[in-house]
Every structure is written in structure tokens, then in C-alpha cells.
Scaffold this active site. Structure first.
Site, PDB file in Angstrom:
ATOM      1  CG  ASP A  59      72.728 -30.980  11.141  1.00 54.49           C
ATOM      2  OD1 ASP A  59      74.185 -31.114  10.548  1.00 54.49           O
ATOM      3  OD2 ASP A  59      72.493 -30.243  11.666  1.00 54.49           O
ATOM      4  CB  THR A 126      84.968 -22.871  -2.747  1.00 57.06           C
ATOM      5  OG1 THR A 126      85.369 -21.458  -2.692  1.00 57.06           O
ATOM      6  CG2 THR A 126      85.442 -23.863  -1.839  1.00 57.06           C
ATOM      7  CD  GLU A 128      88.874 -18.856   0.362  1.00 60.39           C
ATOM      8  OE1 GLU A 128      89.241 -19.366   1.292  1.00 60.39           O
ATOM      9  OE2 GLU A 128      88.771 -17.597   0.006  1.00 60.39           O
ATOM     10  CE  LYS A 154      82.459 -25.980   0.772  1.00 61.35           C
ATOM     11  NZ  LYS A 154      81.261 -26.478   0.103  1.00 61.35           N
ATOM     12  CG  HIS A 180      78.255 -17.327  -6.549  1.00 67.90           C
ATOM     13  ND1 HIS A 180      79.209 -18.380  -6.426  1.00 67.90           N
ATOM     14  CD2 HIS A 180      77.085 -18.192  -5.935  1.00 67.90           C
ATOM     15  CE1 HIS A 180      78.800 -19.496  -5.955  1.00 67.90           C
ATOM     16  NE2 HIS A 180      77.515 -19.272  -5.544  1.00 67.90           N
ATOM     17  NE  ARG A 185      77.954 -13.962  -0.867  1.00 69.12           N
ATOM     18  CZ  ARG A 185      78.705 -14.958  -0.691  1.00 69.12           C
ATOM     19  NH1 ARG A 185      78.234 -15.832  -0.040  1.00 69.12           N
ATOM     20  NH2 ARG A 185      79.984 -15.022  -1.109  1.00 69.12           N
TER      21      ARG A 185
END
Ligand code: NAP
Ligand code: GDD
Length: 344
Positions: A59, A126, A128, A154, A180, A185
Site C-alpha cells: 500500500d 499523466t 491530466e 500527480k 490509454h 480498462r
């Protein structure tokens, strides 16, 4: 000598494809999975590799766990793919998203720096991070402007990776990957939602697919191509950051039309905004409606990547085009729906 790779988030879409690729290349693959009351091995089972990798409890929020993992596994390469990866959830859980997607990266880098500094590190960054895009198309040097708690977290993960490379001479790379997709997915993401729900419409299981903003555009590629790029980044003489993208952006409504075509539907549109509807011309039925619940507090309208650096330095090129991707996903989901197989 056999190389050992540690993949965090191995149960996710990219983790499964990357594990498959590395096994083919002769790696020993150790995969980190966080504990769940349900089985999370579905994608690994789908690719037939569940028993070929060593699974460990992992984790990103637990530093001692990460520390022990790096010490015990002594990986040559670490692919940090684990994340709270769903953008919409990041508004509901901004602190958790930051803890895992931002601070979690520092936990990984600290453990590697202290315990096994020669290990090569890949960070799953990413597109994003470009959010409200400052340049079209987006490249490695395009300024960032994230539009969600996910994008902000991120961005921290990206810069801390760059910083550890520059501060401690670590082999740390940040892959700035555009969207992607694949038959593996997650069900929340729009492409898979479209392929699964239109398959259910086709078989008569449900009447209609509900979506949010149909105008947003994404640069969609196939996940199998992108994990190859991740591996290539860690095989270079020097660490660097790379954009992976197809260079082709299309709207959500385009993806709906392409999946519809693969399912022998002919979807046309009427109305605008919340009143917009997709109608299958072959049956006259409404098969797509817009539901405000799927809108986001702040939208990323357009992502379009320029992967020239990856092409020139890595020799990486995406092979699957967006219409082929839509066909691949439609076929996989239609077969699953028809046979009543378990979905993940
Ligand atoms: P995914 O299918 O959601 O996989 C993410 C994995 O991370 C899941 O197995 C998840 O476990 C695990 N995870 C979540 N929180 C964790 C935690 N606290 N500790 C350990 N594991 C945790 O995502 P993906 O599409 O494969 O993406 C892989 C990575 O690339 C992510 O970091 C994502 O943000 C990034 N990325 C993806 C894309 C894309 O288009 N796919 C593009 C750019 C970047 P559960 O199965 O238990 O949820
Ligand atoms: N999920 C979802 N569900 N998205 C919808 C829907 C819907 O019902 N309707 C419209 N959309 C629009 C979203 O508003 C967004 O503009 C676009 O579809 C894509 O949404 P997602 O498929 O959820 O992906 P994403 O672009 O937000 O994020 C994915 O790609 C990023 C890379 O750019 C994720 O994989 C991120 O983890 C990844 O970093």
C-alpha cells in the site's frame, strides 16, 4: 542474469499488461496489490499470468510496508503504477488522492534512495497535468495547469521524481502518458463504460447508456502499446521524461459512434447539452442520454499529445488506432455480456 521488476498497482489495467510484457522478456515480476475483501486478480487471470508473478501485500500510504518491500525484493526496476486513478473521485477524496498519488511517490523514492539507490524508477505521470492546456499539442516542455485534485497530486509526483533524479543522481523517469485504454480498462472510465453499456443495450439488457460531457476530446491509445514505452524508458543510458501519445484527439461522442459501429448500430445525435440524445438509426431507439451527474466541477476539454521525443529517443510508436481500439473493446465486452462472464 535475471532482472527483477517490482510493479506497484499490478492488479490495475497497466500493471497487468506490463507484468505480461516483462514476463515475456524473462524478468522475475513481483507485483504489489493492496488488500481487498474481493479478489482483485481478474486482469492477471484474464492474461493468464496470475501464477507467474509473485504477489505481495502493498500500500502506497504505508511507508514501513514500502521500505520492507524494497529491502526484501531488491528490484532492478520499479514501476510505480499504483494510484487513486479516477479523476472524478479525486474531488470526493482530495486528501486521500494527495496522500497516495503525491506523497506516495516520495515514500517510494525515499525507500529506494535509502535501501536500493541503484534501482531504476518509473513514475506513472499523466496528461491530466496539462489540464487547461497552454499549448496544442502538449509536449514535455509544455507548461502544466492541472484541473483536478488528481492532476495536482500527480504534478507533485512528477516534480518529486525529477527532483530526486537531480538531487541524488537516481535513475528516475516520469512518463507523461495520455489516455490509454483496453478491454481490461476499469469500468468507471468513459471508453469502457461505453463499450460495456452499449453491448448491454445491444443485447437488450438495458435501454440506454448515460454519459456526461460528450464534447471533451482525448488522445486515446492502446494500453499494450504504452507499457512497452514505460519499459523502454528504463532501458536508456540516461533517465529522462517522455510524453507517450498517439497525436490524434477525438470526442467522447466520436468514441460512442465507433463502438456503436462495431456493434452494428448507426448512432446519430439530436439536441444539445443536457438534451442531447444518441439515436440508433437502425432501430430508431434512443441509446444514449446525457446525465448531469457525470459532469465534473472543472473539465479538461482537450488533450492532444506530441510524442516526438519518445519516437526519436526510444523508437516508440503506438500501433493501435482509436477506431481499432473501439472495435477491440466493443468485441470484448459484447462477448462478455453474451456469455455472462465476470467483469472487472
Ligand atoms: P488502474 O487500473 O486504476 O490501476 C491502479 C492500481 O493502483 C489498482 O490496482 C489499484 O488497486 C492500485 N492502488 C490504488 N490505490 C492504492 C494504494 N493506496 N496502494 C497500492 N495500490 C493502490 O489504473 P491504470 O489505468 O492501470 O493506470 C496506472 C497508472 O498510470 C496510475 O498511476 C494512473 O494514474 C496512471 N495513468 C494512467 C493513464 C491511463 O490512461 N490509463 C494515463 C496516465 C497515467 P485496486 O485495484 O485495489 O483499486
Ligand atoms: N468517466 C466518465 N464517465 N467520463 C465521462 C463520462 C462518464 O459517464 N461522460 C463524459 N465523460 C468525459 C469526462 O468528463 C472526461 O472529459 C472524459 O470523458 C474522459 O474521462 P475518463 O475516461 O474518466 O478519463 P480521464 O481523462 O478523466 O482520466 C484518465 O486519463 C488520464 C490521462 O489523461 C485516467 O486514466 C487518469 O488516471 C489518467 O491520468
Amino acid at each position: 542474469m535475471t532482472k527483477t521488476a517490482l510493479i506497484t498497482g499490478v492488479a490495475g489495467q497497466d500493471g497487468a499488461y506490463l507484468a505480461h510484457l516483462l514476463l515475456q522478456k524473462g524478468y522475475k515480476v513481483v507485483g504489489g496489490i493492496r488488500r481487498s475483501s474481493n479478489s482483485t486478480h481478474g486482469r492477471l487471470a484474464e492474461l493468464g499470468i496470475e501464477r507467474d508473478i509473485q504477489i505481495i501485500d502493498f500500500d502506497l500510504s504505508d511507508l514501513p510496508n514500502i521500505w520492507r518491500t524494497i529491502s526484501e525484493v531488491q528490484p532492478d526496476e520499479v514501476y510505480n503504477l499504483a494510484a487513486q486513478s479516477f479523476v472524478k473521485t479525486s474531488w470526493a477524496q482530495p486528501l486521500y488522492t494527495a496522500d497516495v498519488d503525491a506523497i506516495g511517490v516520495t515514500r517510494m523514492l525515499e525507500a529506494i534512495r535509502t535501501v536500493n539507490p541503484k534501482a531504476r524508477f518509473y513514475q506513472a505521470s499523466t496528461s491530466e497535468m496539462f489540464g487547461l492546456v497552454q499549448e496544442i499539442p502538449q509536449r514535455e516542455v509544455t507548461p502544466f495547469y492541472p484541473r483536478s485534485p488528481y492532476g495536482v497530486a500527480k504534478l507533485y509526483g512528477h516534480w518529486i521524481t525529477v527532483n530526486y533524479r537531480e538531487s541524488f543522481d537516481m535513475f528516475a523517469c516520469s512518463g507523461i502518458l495520455f489516455n490509454h485504454e483496453s478491454p481490461l480498462r476499469g469500468l468507471d472510465f468513459v471508453t469502457r463504460k461505453i463499450s460495456l453499456h452499449l453491448s448491454r443495450v445491444k443485447t437488450g439488457e438495458i435501454e440506454c447508456l448515460e454519459l456526461g460531457n460528450l464534447e471533451a476530446k482525448r488522445d486515446w491509445g492502446f494500453a499494450g502499446d504504452y507499457v512497452e514505452g514505460m519499459w523502454m524508458m528504463l532501458q536508456q543510458p540516461n533517465p529522462s521524461d517522455y510524453v507517450l501519445a498517439t497525436g490524434d484527439a477525438n470526442s467522447i461522442s466520436y468514441f460512442v459512434e465507433e463502438v456503436g459501429r462495431a456493434l452494428d448500430m448507426d448512432i446519430v445525435w439530436d439536441g444539445t447539452g443536457l438534451q442531447q440524445r444518441g439515436i440508433d438509426r437502425k432501430t430508431g431507439k434512443v441509446v444514449v442520454r446525457v446525465n448531469e451527474a457525470y459532469y465534473r466541477p472543472a473539465e479538461v476539454d482537450l488533450l492532444l499529445g506530441d510524442a516526438t521525443k519518445a519516437k526519436e529517443k526510444l523508437g516508440w510508436t503506438p500501433k493501435v488506432k482509436v477506431n481499432e481500439l473501439a472495435q477491440m473493446m466493443a468485441k470484448a465486452d459484447y462477448d462478455r455480456v453474451k456469455s455472462g462472464r465476470v467483469l472487472f
